[in-house]
Enzyme design. Sequence first.
Site, PDB file in Angstrom:
ATOM      1  N   LYS A 128     -66.520  67.797  32.831  1.00  6.57           N
ATOM      2  CA  LYS A 128     -65.654  68.253  31.749  1.00  6.57           C
ATOM      3  C   LYS A 128     -65.894  69.734  31.533  1.00  6.57           C
ATOM      4  O   LYS A 128     -66.905  70.142  30.966  1.00  6.57           O
ATOM      5  CB  LYS A 128     -65.926  67.504  30.440  1.00  6.57           C
ATOM      6  CG  LYS A 128     -64.842  67.731  29.388  1.00  6.57           C
ATOM      7  CD  LYS A 128     -65.342  67.598  27.973  1.00  6.57           C
ATOM      8  CE  LYS A 128     -65.993  68.853  27.473  1.00  6.57           C
ATOM      9  NZ  LYS A 128     -65.045  70.004  27.354  1.00  6.57           N
ATOM     10  N   CYS A 153     -76.073  83.317  28.397  1.00  2.86           N
ATOM     11  CA  CYS A 153     -77.211  82.748  27.681  1.00  2.86           C
ATOM     12  C   CYS A 153     -78.482  83.548  27.913  1.00  2.86           C
ATOM     13  O   CYS A 153     -79.370  83.577  27.067  1.00  2.86           O
ATOM     14  CB  CYS A 153     -77.422  81.298  28.095  1.00  2.86           C
ATOM     15  SG  CYS A 153     -77.552  81.062  29.881  1.00  2.86           S
ATOM     16  N   GLU A 197     -78.948  84.035  18.013  1.00  3.17           N
ATOM     17  CA  GLU A 197     -78.214  84.567  19.154  1.00  3.17           C
ATOM     18  C   GLU A 197     -76.913  85.231  18.717  1.00  3.17           C
ATOM     19  O   GLU A 197     -76.092  84.618  18.049  1.00  3.17           O
ATOM     20  CB  GLU A 197     -77.916  83.448  20.151  1.00  3.17           C
ATOM     21  CG  GLU A 197     -77.226  83.913  21.413  1.00  3.17           C
ATOM     22  CD  GLU A 197     -77.032  82.773  22.396  1.00  3.17           C
ATOM     23  OE1 GLU A 197     -77.204  83.000  23.602  1.00  3.17           O
ATOM     24  OE2 GLU A 197     -76.703  81.651  21.956  1.00  3.17           O
TER      25      GLU A 197
END
Length: 485
Positions: free
Chosen positions: A174, A287, A381
């Site tokens: 997905k 990331c 973040e």
Amino acid sequence: MPREYKMYINGEWVDALNGGVYEDLNPYTGEVFAKVPSGKKADAKRAIEAAVAAFPSWSHTLPAERQALFLKAADILEKKQMEIVGILAEETGCTFGFAMFQTMFTPGLLREAAAQAHQAIGEIIPADLPGALYMAIRQPVGVVAGIGPWNAPLILSLRSICMPIAYGNTAVLKPSTEAAAAGGVVLAEVFHEAGFPKGVLNLVTNGPGGSSEIGDEFIEHPKVRRINLTGSTAVGRQLAEKAGRYLKRVALELGGQNPMIILRDANIDDAVNAAAFGGFLHQGQICMSTRRIIVEKPVAKEFTEKFVAKVSTYKVGNPKEMDTIIGPLINQYQLDQVKNSVNAAVRDGAKILCGGRSEGLCYHPTVLADAKLGTPFSCEETFGPVVSVVEVENAEEAVAVANDTMYGLSAAVFTGDLAKGLAIAERIESGIVHINDQTVGDEPQVPFGGVKDSGWGRFGGKAALEEFTELRWISMQLTPRQYPF
């Protein structure tokens, strides 16, 4: 005209069962890039069932046969390189350099998967029973569900399914709503052309707001034995909590607040170049992006001046122009998140040394100084082209500041003393540490993953064997066993 895509289930290109379609937008122009099936839970179920049906045959395919298919897929992906570069730019706002990086990385990922086809190796275990033979063997787990992100979709979606398939599992992928083509359809096309049997790889796409419905089917369906996700820590936590109720193993690669420590004996020019690359590649939407640069005071002024001067020259704008460094953020929500993060840091006393402004969805490369430690900006973040510079007195303080976050994905240390660099690397709470390099780095054969709130489990090379195979103990009694009764 927008492109029109379909899902890939049981070797066929299909629409959503209810006929639903959503519009996948170009983040730079705002135009419709493609129309994509908006799959629901029923579509996920039929994809899983196709994978279930394909598993018995695929799991007993000879490793050499699996290897040959992966090698063929790698060659096909290479031939499609420039086509995929264009898709990445239009669908995700990816600049030419990062698109080339993704298309150069992924054939190697397929070839590493080809190598791993022969690596599900067991062992003989010493037995304490007379005449007994003990074996530990590895077997594929069954159906593996992979959930990919939008930020590096070609790499991260492929990573979610290629090692599991190489070990004899079947898979359902997905991709992100914002990267259904680059993170899904392109890969299904490659696997289809390479000749993988039907049902080995299945692709389900969904429209905005539909991810949790598909994810819930992955969690609840008893034939899905592993789930892996690359995404935000918030989404990873939700997935892990739900999966725990079903005792279902998950591998998670989540967010990062990645520090780069620059010691006083470092080569400053090298550190500037590394920090500029690590902080602003793909608009900081990685990331592993360098978020905090922690510099010892004797070299802080020199580093900061050179760093700001360098990143201030970066071209911002159309990602299809080859010299653009900073393209658009993926959508308005992400832009608002970045703006809010920077504004909060400024309210807490931070100073903007460059950037801090946007044009459309493009946010100019931004460097902050004097960000207050312990605030959300310094600990959480900011998923965009924003880097903060933090001055510290010594290496001890640098390590403390680096570890002052809930994340632990990637980190870097710059020093002229490699022994000192190694000693510091061992103390940083991070799954990955680079000495004299920036924080963005991955190769197909390395054990990639984080600690703390950056996730658990490892992708890549032999480390993936732990995630996507079952280790079983089988004993064989070679002579009759004597029992006490």
